[in-house]
Enzyme design. Structure first.
Site, mmCIF file in Angstrom:
data_model
loop_
_atom_site.group_PDB
_atom_site.id
_atom_site.type_symbol
_atom_site.label_atom_id
_atom_site.label_comp_id
_atom_site.label_asym_id
_atom_site.label_seq_id
_atom_site.Cartn_x
_atom_site.Cartn_y
_atom_site.Cartn_z
ATOM 1 N N THR A 199 0.873 -1.171 0.000
ATOM 2 C CA THR A 199 0.000 0.000 0.000
ATOM 3 C C THR A 199 0.905 1.215 0.000
ATOM 4 O OG1 THR A 199 -0.014 0.303 2.366
ATOM 5 C CG2 THR A 199 -1.669 -1.155 1.480
ATOM 6 N N GLU A 249 -5.310 -3.722 3.305
ATOM 7 C CA GLU A 249 -5.122 -4.467 4.549
ATOM 8 C C GLU A 249 -6.303 -5.384 4.852
ATOM 9 O OE1 GLU A 249 -4.474 -1.331 4.032
ATOM 10 O OE2 GLU A 249 -2.763 -0.600 5.184
ATOM 11 N N LYS A 276 -11.427 20.051 10.545
ATOM 12 C CA LYS A 276 -11.829 20.361 11.915
ATOM 13 C C LYS A 276 -12.104 21.845 12.024
ATOM 14 C CE LYS A 276 -9.104 16.530 13.470
ATOM 15 N NZ LYS A 276 -7.856 16.293 12.762
ATOM 16 N N TRP A 301 -16.265 18.432 13.345
ATOM 17 C CA TRP A 301 -15.721 17.816 12.138
ATOM 18 C C TRP A 301 -16.660 18.024 10.953
ATOM 19 C CZ3 TRP A 301 -13.309 12.386 13.555
ATOM 20 C CH2 TRP A 301 -12.228 12.603 14.431
HETATM 21 P P1 AMP Z 1 -6.459 0.951 -0.737
HETATM 22 O O1 AMP Z 1 -5.742 0.195 0.307
HETATM 23 O O2 AMP Z 1 -5.562 1.561 -1.749
HETATM 24 O O3 AMP Z 1 -7.526 0.130 -1.369
HETATM 25 O O4 AMP Z 1 -7.166 2.191 -0.035
HETATM 26 C C1 AMP Z 1 -8.081 2.003 1.004
HETATM 27 C C2 AMP Z 1 -8.732 3.297 1.397
HETATM 28 O O5 AMP Z 1 -9.545 3.811 0.351
HETATM 29 C C3 AMP Z 1 -9.678 3.156 2.550
HETATM 30 O O6 AMP Z 1 -9.022 3.121 3.785
HETATM 31 C C4 AMP Z 1 -10.563 4.388 2.389
HETATM 32 O O7 AMP Z 1 -9.947 5.540 2.898
HETATM 33 C C5 AMP Z 1 -10.664 4.512 0.897
HETATM 34 N N1 AMP Z 1 -11.920 3.917 0.423
HETATM 35 C C6 AMP Z 1 -12.099 2.709 -0.123
HETATM 36 N N2 AMP Z 1 -13.401 2.531 -0.469
HETATM 37 C C7 AMP Z 1 -14.066 3.650 -0.111
HETATM 38 C C8 AMP Z 1 -15.432 4.087 -0.189
HETATM 39 N N3 AMP Z 1 -16.378 3.350 -0.742
HETATM 40 N N4 AMP Z 1 -15.729 5.303 0.327
HETATM 41 C C9 AMP Z 1 -14.779 6.088 0.875
HETATM 42 N N5 AMP Z 1 -13.491 5.739 0.952
HETATM 43 C C10 AMP Z 1 -13.123 4.540 0.470
#
Ligand code: AMP
Length: 542
Positions: A188, A333, A440, A445
């Protein structure tokens, strides 16, 4: 003390090879179609995929790839990438999918950290590979994923994928092993520090594939033709190569061209019923489909996740095109699926707007994922749909520790996701922000996602990002960064007026700036860090 009585069922380990073997044996004639880097369309079946994966496993063994060793991939979605997935994991090694959109230095770091012994690559990444090779001395060979006729010339001694596969007879049995054996590795790219590796196991991957296929998850079946737009280097294309084998679905791989026209053509010619991807790709697809006045003749549903699906996009898909959107949340993760959004029985009686309101959320946890939200002092917050706090997760496909890390990020056995969310009494999760993106204002928030969603509902706005700017009194206030649709002359005042009555007054951005483009991460998320840097000293006009 009485001895526990053990069940008397077979102790068959949950292995990734069993998914492929199942698809080959029980859905052997079902097609896998790929738009190749070479330019043509390639077709074969699950039966062929399994045979060639066994040949590939033999070839990799012959090259000396051993148990637990990592083999990297730099590749788009295609059948050879699928074979690498199954061959490498199936033989007991680890498939390490690398995101080719990252900077070369980051890729070199990742390949070296993972200690990849070989890296297989799509030939359009040759220049990248030639840059990487001197920085990755541990890589013993670079495998060009093509045949002899298309093998590019290079000063590197490239290995030819088809020669390797073609030299073997496929007489290879998938080994049995502990289901907790590592199978895949995905890094990641955090916004700070080095990328971190998430090491999946056979068990976590197979359980995730089961969970993903469920009716209230991705609802997959052998009747589906699945087109993963989400790349196979982004959390294993959200597990679709595995769950498609589990249900015996047809797979359609788009290769490198993810523009609206190329995707639409494949959707139509291959009878695609189900797809999945990040909102940015769908923006391109919807713009194209609208511009030619077309319809989707077979597409039934699509999963949208990776970042928040703007309600306007959900509405366009559902109302204008009759395509059901399944909003989903997850992360590398978490393999990645955590929640998916579907209506429950009693929602059917609600008016359409109320149903739409439910579907805009990120959804409810699937079995295998447990969630909680936590306040600033670590106390668990109520599921009232109002309290928002840090979202924690746990379960058999959630990370325990990062690859080669000394410490675990878990807090009392829970993984802190870094997302901020509310959970309503029925368990529907709504992600309001990444914890670092939350605004904030005066101790309260503001959800940047909610502010962006309003902007995205404006017919003349192509994309919008909401970030915090410093404010002498309120500490932080929202700034809206907007990309107009072509031909639009939208003004700051128009945008601010659009907010009236749509959010509470103090959530209305202090200012609006127009830009030509919003920067995106290598996985298609808006790069707010870049925007925050660009507007660090911005003074709002209001
Ligand atoms: P990744 O590990 O690259 O898949 O990124 C994961 C992150 O993407 C999550 O922790 C969220 O912050 C964001 N994310 C994934 N799906 C969504 C969703 N449907 N709405 C808002 N944020 C999302």
């Amino acid at each position: 003390m009485a001895t526990p009585l053990l069940g008397q069922m077979m102790a068959a380990p949950l292995l990734i090879s069993s998914l492929l073997a199942h698809a080959a044996r029980h859905h052997g004639d079902t097609e896998i179609v790929s738009r190749r880097i070479e330019g043509d369309i390639h077709r074969y079946t699950w039966r062929d995929a399994e045979h060639r994966s066994r040949q590939l496993a033999q070839a990799l063994r012959r090259l000396g790839v051993g148990d637990g060793e990592r083999v990297g991939t730099l590749a788009w979605n295609g059948y050879r990438h699928l074979e690498l997935y199954y061959a490498i994991s199936g033989m007991g090694s680890v498939v390490h999918t690398v995101n080719p959109r990252l900077f070369p230095e980051q890729i070199a770091y990742i390949v070296n950290h993972a200690e990849d012994r070989y890296v297989a690559f799509d030939i359009n990444f040759l220049a990248l590979v030639e840059t990487l090779a001197p920085q990755c001395p541990g890589v013993q060979g670079w495998i060009a994923m093509t045949d002899r006729a298309h093998l590019p010339t290079s000063h590197l001694p490239l290995l030819c994928y088809e020669d390797l596969v073609g030299a073997e007879d496929g007489n290879f049995s998938w080994p049995s092993m502990d289901e907790n054996t590592a199978s895949g590795l995905c890094y990641t790219s955090g916004t700070t520090g080095h990328p971190k590796g998430v090491l999946y196991s056979h068990r976590s991957t197979v359980l995730h594939a089961f969970g993903a296929a469920l009716p209230d998850a991705m609802a997959m079946s052998a009747r589906d033709a699945v087109l993963p737009v989400v790349p196979m280097f982004h959390v294993n294309a959200w597990g679709l190569p595995y769950s498609s084998a589990l249900v015996g679905a047809k797979l359609v791989f788009p290769g490198k061209d993810l523009d609206g026209k190329s995707l639409y053509e494949l959707f139509e010619t291959e009878g695609v019923t189900f797809s999945a991807g990040v909102p940015t790709v769908w923006l391109g697809l919807l713009t194209y489909v609208k511009s030619i006045g077309a319809r989707f003749s077979t597409l039934e549903r699509t999963v949208i996740g990776g970042s928040a699906c703007p309600p306007a996009m959900l509405q366009t898909f559902e109302k204008d095109y009759g395509v059901r959107v399944i909003h989903a949340w997850g992360m590398s993760e978490m393999s990645p699926l955590g929640t998916l959004c579907h209506l429950r029985k009693h929602h059917r009686d609600l008016p359409p707007e109320a149903q739409q309101h439910v579907l805009e959320k990120q959804g409810t946890a699937i079995y295998g994922v447990d969630l909680k939200i936590v306040g600033p002092d670590g106390e668990e917050l109520p599921w009232d749909g109002k309290a928002f706090g840090d979202l924690y997760a746990r379960g058999p496909w959630v990370l325990d520790r990062y690859f080669r890390a000394d410490t675990s990020p878990l807090v009392d056995g829970w993984f802190p996701t870094g997302d901020v969310a509310t959970i309503d009494p029925e368990g529907y999760v709504q992600i309001t922000d990444r914890s670092k993106d939350v605004i904030k204002s005066g101790g309260e928030w503001i959800s940047s996602i909610d502010v962006e969603n309003v902007a995205m509902a404006h017919p003349e706005i192509h994309e919008a990002a909401c970030i915090a700017i410093r404010h002498p009194k309120w500490e932080e206030r929202p700034l809206l960064v907007v990309v107009r649709k072509p031909g639009s002359t939208l003004t700051r005042e128009d945008v601010l007026a659009f907010y009236q009555g749509r959010v509470v007054k103090w959530w209305i951005p202090d200012d609006v700036v127009f830009v030509d483009e919003i920067p995106h991460t290598a996985t298609g998320k808006m790069l707010k860090l870049k925007l925050r840097e660009a507007f660090r000293d911005y003074q709002a006009a209001s």
